[in-house]
Design a protein around this motif. Structure first.
Motif: not given
Length: 201
Positions: A164-165, A175-179, A185-186, A191-192
């Motif tokens: 849950v993010l 940046k550079g992470a893997i999701v 969606q979270g 980010l928005a």
């Protein structure tokens, strides 16, 4: 099995191959204490303050580390399971080859700490603070990271799976992470918000 308080936290203390069960090490202060090859079961470190402490080849099971603080300390080859970490703060510390499994870790602080070969699994980590932490390669598996802070963290190769993010801070540092796609969606909402984008229903 070690008995408390005879085997307790003492400055420059070194403890090897001991098992602590049901011990009370709350609200203590210690400098340069080292535990190697020890096992802690239902032991409380709540409110304890450590500096230059070392936990090597250690297992902590069903312990209470809430509001514990540590600076310039380290956990190496350590497993922490079903343990309460609420409000725990480890600043400028090192975590290497560690697993945090099924822990209550909300409001924890890991600012300026370094992680290598670390896994957080099935942990509740709401509002955890990883500001300026080195999280390269860290794995977060099935964790609730709502409101967690990642500002200025190093995230290359960090992996988020079934997490849950919602409402995370410092999202641009990912940046550079893997999701995983199902977690996106979270992350997109966070980010928005960071970019000042308003999303209408």
């Amino acid at each position: 099995m070690a008995e408390l308080p005879r085997h307790a936290l003492e400055d420059d203390g070194t403890y090897r191959g001991l098992e602590f069960k049901g011990g009370d090490l709350t609200s203590r202060q210690a400098d340069a204490v080292d535990y190697e090859g020890c096992r802690f079961v239902t032991t409380s470190f709540a409110g304890t303050q450590l500096r230059r402490a070392g936990f090597v080849d250690v297992e902590l099971e069903r312990c209470d580390l809430s509001n514990m603080t540590a600076r310039t300390s380290g956990m190496h080859r350590t497993r922490t399971s079903a343990t309460r970490l609420t409000g725990m703060t480890w600043t400028e510390c090192t975590f290497r080859d560690v697993l945090f499994d099924a822990c209550r870790a909300d409001l924890t602080g890991f600012r300026f700490s370094t992680f290598k070969n670390a896994v957080f699994r099935d942990c509740v980590m709401r509002e955890a603070n990883f500001q300026n932490a080195d999280l390269r390669g860290v794995r977060f598996e099935r964790c609730d990271l709502s409101g967690a802070q990642f500002s200025q963290a190093q995230m290359d190769g960090a992996h988020f799976s079934d997490c849950v993010l919602l409402g995370i801070g410092g999202v641009t540092s990912l940046k550079g992470a893997i999701v995983a796609g199902r977690d996106a969606q979270g992350l997109a909402l966070a980010l928005a918000g960071a970019l000042g984008i308003l999303i209408e229903e």
